[in-house]
Design a protein around this motif. Sequence first.
Motif, PDB file in Angstrom:
ATOM      1  N   TRP A 221     -15.039  -2.626 -17.491  1.00 49.44           N
ATOM      2  CA  TRP A 221     -14.982  -1.345 -18.192  1.00 49.44           C
ATOM      3  C   TRP A 221     -13.557  -0.982 -18.582  1.00 49.44           C
ATOM      4  CZ3 TRP A 221     -19.191   0.492 -20.206  1.00 49.44           C
ATOM      5  CH2 TRP A 221     -20.421   0.191 -19.625  1.00 49.44           C
ATOM      6  N   GLU A 222     -12.564  -1.743 -18.097  1.00 51.11           N
ATOM      7  CA  GLU A 222     -11.174  -1.555 -18.516  1.00 51.11           C
ATOM      8  C   GLU A 222     -10.821  -2.434 -19.704  1.00 51.11           C
ATOM      9  OE1 GLU A 222     -12.049  -2.022 -15.303  1.00 51.11           O
ATOM     10  OE2 GLU A 222     -11.905   0.133 -14.859  1.00 51.11           O
ATOM     11  N   GLY A 223     -11.740  -3.299 -20.132  1.00 53.58           N
ATOM     12  CA  GLY A 223     -11.514  -4.106 -21.314  1.00 53.58           C
ATOM     13  C   GLY A 223     -11.157  -5.545 -21.056  1.00 53.58           C
ATOM     14  N   ALA A 224     -11.030  -5.989 -19.792  1.00 57.88           N
ATOM     15  CA  ALA A 224     -10.680  -7.382 -19.494  1.00 57.88           C
ATOM     16  C   ALA A 224     -11.910  -8.275 -19.662  1.00 57.88           C
ATOM     17  CB  ALA A 224     -10.134  -7.505 -18.071  1.00 57.88           C
ATOM     18  N   VAL A 225     -11.700  -9.445 -20.257  1.00 55.70           N
ATOM     19  CA  VAL A 225     -12.797 -10.387 -20.482  1.00 55.70           C
ATOM     20  C   VAL A 225     -13.102 -11.126 -19.186  1.00 55.70           C
ATOM     21  CG1 VAL A 225     -13.543 -12.417 -21.773  1.00 55.70           C
ATOM     22  CG2 VAL A 225     -12.173 -10.656 -22.906  1.00 55.70           C
ATOM     23  N   ILE A 226     -14.359 -11.077 -18.747  1.00 61.30           N
ATOM     24  CA  ILE A 226     -14.791 -11.773 -17.529  1.00 61.30           C
ATOM     25  C   ILE A 226     -15.247 -13.189 -17.877  1.00 61.30           C
ATOM     26  CG2 ILE A 226     -16.422 -11.754 -15.620  1.00 61.30           C
ATOM     27  CD1 ILE A 226     -16.546  -8.734 -15.849  1.00 61.30           C
ATOM     28  N   SER A 227     -16.115 -13.301 -18.859  1.00 70.06           N
ATOM     29  CA  SER A 227     -16.619 -14.610 -19.271  1.00 70.06           C
ATOM     30  C   SER A 227     -17.182 -14.496 -20.685  1.00 70.06           C
ATOM     31  CB  SER A 227     -17.710 -15.113 -18.307  1.00 70.06           C
ATOM     32  OG  SER A 227     -18.832 -14.246 -18.343  1.00 70.06           O
ATOM     33  N   THR A 228     -17.375 -15.636 -21.301  1.00 71.54           N
ATOM     34  CA  THR A 228     -17.951 -15.687 -22.647  1.00 71.54           C
ATOM     35  C   THR A 228     -19.000 -16.790 -22.700  1.00 71.54           C
ATOM     36  OG1 THR A 228     -16.277 -17.238 -23.449  1.00 71.54           O
ATOM     37  CG2 THR A 228     -15.828 -14.870 -23.722  1.00 71.54           C
ATOM     38  N   THR A 229     -19.936 -16.627 -23.596  1.00 68.40           N
ATOM     39  CA  THR A 229     -20.963 -17.639 -23.849  1.00 68.40           C
ATOM     40  C   THR A 229     -21.144 -17.766 -25.355  1.00 68.40           C
ATOM     41  OG1 THR A 229     -22.122 -17.104 -21.792  1.00 68.40           O
ATOM     42  CG2 THR A 229     -23.363 -18.322 -23.458  1.00 68.40           C
ATOM     43  N   ALA A 230     -21.132 -18.981 -25.847  1.00 68.94           N
ATOM     44  CA  ALA A 230     -21.350 -19.204 -27.283  1.00 68.94           C
ATOM     45  C   ALA A 230     -22.804 -18.913 -27.627  1.00 68.94           C
ATOM     46  CB  ALA A 230     -20.981 -20.630 -27.650  1.00 68.94           C
ATOM     47  N   VAL A 231     -23.002 -18.223 -28.728  1.00 70.84           N
ATOM     48  CA  VAL A 231     -24.361 -17.888 -29.141  1.00 70.84           C
ATOM     49  C   VAL A 231     -25.175 -19.150 -29.401  1.00 70.84           C
ATOM     50  CG1 VAL A 231     -25.716 -16.753 -30.954  1.00 70.84           C
ATOM     51  CG2 VAL A 231     -23.646 -15.665 -30.078  1.00 70.84           C
ATOM     52  N   ARG A 232     -24.537 -20.185 -29.919  1.00 70.13           N
ATOM     53  CA  ARG A 232     -25.267 -21.424 -30.206  1.00 70.13           C
ATOM     54  C   ARG A 232     -25.765 -22.092 -28.923  1.00 70.13           C
ATOM     55  NH1 ARG A 232     -19.889 -22.796 -31.365  1.00 70.13           N
ATOM     56  NH2 ARG A 232     -18.968 -24.315 -29.909  1.00 70.13           N
ATOM     57  N   ASP A 233     -25.130 -21.764 -27.763  1.00 65.00           N
ATOM     58  CA  ASP A 233     -25.619 -22.310 -26.492  1.00 65.00           C
ATOM     59  C   ASP A 233     -26.858 -21.559 -25.996  1.00 65.00           C
ATOM     60  OD1 ASP A 233     -23.571 -24.140 -26.475  1.00 65.00           O
ATOM     61  OD2 ASP A 233     -22.226 -22.865 -25.282  1.00 65.00           O
ATOM     62  N   ILE A 234     -27.101 -20.392 -26.560  1.00 66.28           N
ATOM     63  CA  ILE A 234     -28.300 -19.630 -26.213  1.00 66.28           C
ATOM     64  C   ILE A 234     -29.421 -19.936 -27.192  1.00 66.28           C
ATOM     65  CG2 ILE A 234     -29.238 -17.311 -25.868  1.00 66.28           C
ATOM     66  CD1 ILE A 234     -26.405 -16.358 -25.237  1.00 66.28           C
ATOM     67  N   TYR A 235     -29.086 -19.956 -28.491  1.00 69.12           N
ATOM     68  CA  TYR A 235     -30.076 -20.220 -29.535  1.00 69.12           C
ATOM     69  C   TYR A 235     -29.341 -20.874 -30.690  1.00 69.12           C
ATOM     70  CZ  TYR A 235     -33.956 -19.240 -32.770  1.00 69.12           C
ATOM     71  OH  TYR A 235     -34.980 -19.358 -33.665  1.00 69.12           O
ATOM     72  N   ASP A 236     -29.837 -22.016 -31.132  1.00 61.88           N
ATOM     73  CA  ASP A 236     -29.100 -22.828 -32.109  1.00 61.88           C
ATOM     74  C   ASP A 236     -29.486 -22.559 -33.556  1.00 61.88           C
ATOM     75  OD1 ASP A 236     -31.606 -23.853 -32.063  1.00 61.88           O
ATOM     76  OD2 ASP A 236     -31.038 -25.897 -31.499  1.00 61.88           O
ATOM     77  N   ASN A 237     -30.177 -21.458 -33.828  1.00 61.54           N
ATOM     78  CA  ASN A 237     -30.509 -21.121 -35.209  1.00 61.54           C
ATOM     79  C   ASN A 237     -29.318 -20.418 -35.848  1.00 61.54           C
ATOM     80  OD1 ASN A 237     -31.549 -20.323 -37.649  1.00 61.54           O
ATOM     81  ND2 ASN A 237     -33.322 -19.254 -36.794  1.00 61.54           N
ATOM     82  N   PRO A 238     -28.634 -21.029 -36.819  1.00 62.82           N
ATOM     83  CA  PRO A 238     -27.431 -20.406 -37.393  1.00 62.82           C
ATOM     84  C   PRO A 238     -27.736 -19.183 -38.243  1.00 62.82           C
ATOM     85  CG  PRO A 238     -27.991 -22.392 -38.593  1.00 62.82           C
ATOM     86  CD  PRO A 238     -28.932 -22.334 -37.433  1.00 62.82           C
ATOM     87  N   LEU A 239     -28.997 -19.021 -38.653  1.00 61.90           N
ATOM     88  CA  LEU A 239     -29.346 -17.885 -39.513  1.00 61.90           C
ATOM     89  C   LEU A 239     -29.719 -16.639 -38.718  1.00 61.90           C
ATOM     90  CD1 LEU A 239     -31.522 -19.746 -42.178  1.00 61.90           C
ATOM     91  CD2 LEU A 239     -29.079 -19.196 -42.265  1.00 61.90           C
ATOM     92  N   ALA A 240     -29.907 -16.767 -37.431  1.00 62.61           N
ATOM     93  CA  ALA A 240     -30.311 -15.625 -36.601  1.00 62.61           C
ATOM     94  C   ALA A 240     -29.101 -15.065 -35.867  1.00 62.61           C
ATOM     95  CB  ALA A 240     -31.380 -16.052 -35.594  1.00 62.61           C
ATOM     96  N   GLN A 241     -29.056 -13.748 -35.752  1.00 62.35           N
ATOM     97  CA  GLN A 241     -27.991 -13.101 -34.991  1.00 62.35           C
ATOM     98  C   GLN A 241     -28.591 -12.186 -33.939  1.00 62.35           C
ATOM     99  OE1 GLN A 241     -25.943 -10.943 -38.130  1.00 62.35           O
ATOM    100  NE2 GLN A 241     -26.810  -9.016 -37.429  1.00 62.35           N
TER     101      GLN A 241
END
Length: 944
Positions: A221-241
Amino acid sequence: MYWRIDCTEHLLLNVRDDPTSSPSRPSPRAEANGVQRRAGRPRSTTYSTGSIGPASAQSLAKHQAAAVDREHLGVAPLVVRWAGSPDGRLLAGVTRQGVYLWLVKPFVQLSSLIYEPAEELGQFVDVIWGVDGGMLFAVTSTGFIYEIAVYKRDTPALEYQFSAQHYYVRGPGEAAGISSLGIAQKRTFRLPGTGATVCATAAGPEMAMVATRSHVYRLTWEGAVISTTAVRDIYDNPLAQLRQMLCIGDGGSRTELHLFSDGSVHVLFCSGSEAVVRPLEQPSVTVLAYNPTSRIVAVGTTGSEVLLYTVDSREQSLDLITQWALEHDKAAHVAALTWTPDGSALACGYSTGHVVMRTVLGFELNATRLSSQTLPEFLVPSPRLLHWAPGATRLYVFSDCVAASGDSVCGQQADALPFVRAALNVVACEGNSKRVCMFSDDKVLLHHCEFEAHDLASQQPELLWHVAHVPPDYISSNWPLRYVAADADGLHIAVAGTNGLACFSVASHKWRLFRNQQQEASISCVGGLLWYREYLIVASINHECGDSPQILFFPRTRPLDTTSDLQTVVLESPVVTMSCHDSILLVLCRNNVLYQYAIFDDMNFIQVSFRREIELSQFGVDPLRVRSLQWVPSALFDGRPAFLVHEGIVLKVVGEGLGDSGSVVVSNRVEFAITSGVNFGNMHSTVWWFSGTHLYASLISLEDFMDGGTGPLVDGARRRMMRIRPEFFPVAISADKGMAVGLDQDWTLEEHAVIGLGKLPIRAKLYLHNILDHMLSDGAEQDALMYAACFEHLEFFPHAMEILLHEVLEREMDQSLAIVGADAVLPRVVAMLENFSAFHEIVVHCARKTEAAFWSHLFACVGGPEKFFRLCLDSNQLETATQSLLILQTLEPASVNEDNILALLRRVVAEKNRELCLEILRFLKMTSESDPTMNRLLARLRQM
């Protein structure tokens, strides 16, 4: 457990994006670490508005007509995202260039921040609340996060102006006037990378989640990044957001649900550094909502279906438990979902303007269809956000007004739907479970369930409500009501709001309050309140002693006073729930420790004795998910305590002697659970629970406790389990009358329809015959006789016994079997009924409502029709004997009937009963045409 009581209230949004000044446009600057860049603070213009809804028709028409005109010009300021504060009192919304803050009750726009368009800053796409409700986080399309503080102003937002001193009645929560709150930008963060931001969500007290087109960021909640995940690793459809995210934490495990624009949902199970992605099989999903109490995810679809999944982060499973579709319009899709704060019901908003309330397991309570207010008829309000006000007695619906084709948004509107709630939902005490008790913003409704026999037969009981309006002096300062409890006799009601409490006498129609506001403000009811004989037991927080948790015992015969010598029990942790059974008080605290007390009282004093404390963590109980806790009386016999725990939607018995886990699940589908019953002989009590479709009852016998363990309790209870389909939602078990009482579904599909308090669709269903049928089928004839004897004094007892006899007879005949000997239940029913004075009346009334083909089987168990007729004559039941003439004429030879009819006629003439004489003669005339014997008998009578 939520029912509409009034018409829809229309509210005025008054959104505008037209800054009165033109501040200089800020430019972002990079931070030294290169990971996050802090932008220069954008200048903004702050507006404080005080437009209060419901709005007048004229102002509303002007406002919405202007909205339509602005839409055609392409500059209409539409709210793109909404967010309700954690306590439900505030509402935030963002347009493309502005942030707005509303007070929910009364509905007032408190403040707004409107920014000058800037290409590098983009437009607002989402807004979320901080965990404490004192901070807003507005997210822009270019990855900037504005941290906006919610602060209290020195001057009120709205003051009452009178030329002289003026006194007025204040409504619920209006004692301090309208909250004077403002919003101001505190600081700005920017996500790493350059992807366009699409959505955000609060993910618990430790982090928030923000998604761009390419990555999902988890931030403190102070703005520090804990972790990230690429959207393509969750769902590989490039047309969906990504369109929506949910984060569910369970200890060291975490489950994330990601909804994409093409309607697919992908579930991310995280445990430590490992993550597993699984797609949800259901396609075309539109919206998600999570219920932390029951750990259920609601999934809305384009096909108007809502599906419920249980979530287990540790087992990495998502299991479908139920699903339902909108029955009022098949072409609708689910547009918005929200759970009630206690997780007991789900509000569903559909694209066609329908708002449907269902219980956690899918029972439809009511349905409403919104209108587009004063906009053209071709516009349909499609809900975007459903928000419960504090107290969960008012549902706010924020809608986009769209064309029938759904292609364009032509305006927005806000509506408020008032509701009443079942008090059993907040306090599962004896008084709330014996009768229908409801409450709204400022009133309590109590129905004593006094039904007549004809009301039960016609299913149209009289609607006699006791309505207690909470005094404005109390509810204006302490809204909303948190707890409502009626005593066992239904003569007293207690309510508790944010501070203090108040008591109401049904007989005198008077309220009792604390002596002064200082005493009222010194305690807050936290954990529940209930009645024990002449005392009101209150689980509270004492603000004058450092917010220490305690239990107070207020005598009903004395004024409410915290300075008097009250019996007090000091606790180590705040109370979650409590219950009282006979003289045993159970208190469950947040530290997962259950305390058991014994209560001793007389007319002058009360004494509370501590008995034991039990760590429920050893039984796998989560105290924050416990909805009710009830006593199982095994400790009275072998010293081993056992408890009935309703946790989420699971009902289980916990205690020693229940295997390695110390718990046994009774049912996995439970809306509510209560214990009630009439103590008699060997039967001790009855456990009731509602599964969303059926009402289950399990009879508890004292023999279940005699071998020193609670395992036989569960086995015996399951063996004596029965179920009833009430076809309404039961909210009371009137055990002393042998009936379940509840409220029927309510469809308020027209906008102008008003559901008054006297029109709540209450219904009752007898269950006495079901329990007796269950006992007799199980071979417990003596228990059934003793149980039935407890209800013989009731007016509708013969009616219930007729139902019992009819159902058993019809069941055995439908099986096409000549059921005799030990397997036959009908002889047991007849043997039990012979012990009651209404036996002959019950048999005759049952036979007259049954097919003639069943008569021979019925009277074979009674001893034959002639013997039955003679018994009626011997006991001088002449009317019953007259009613059995047709049965006698059908089953016995004509020669036998002649003598019996003459004997009855002589007795009736001797009694000078003219009406029965005429009825016998009518019978003879009717049958003389087909029966020569009856014709001869009629001729003899004419010659007399």
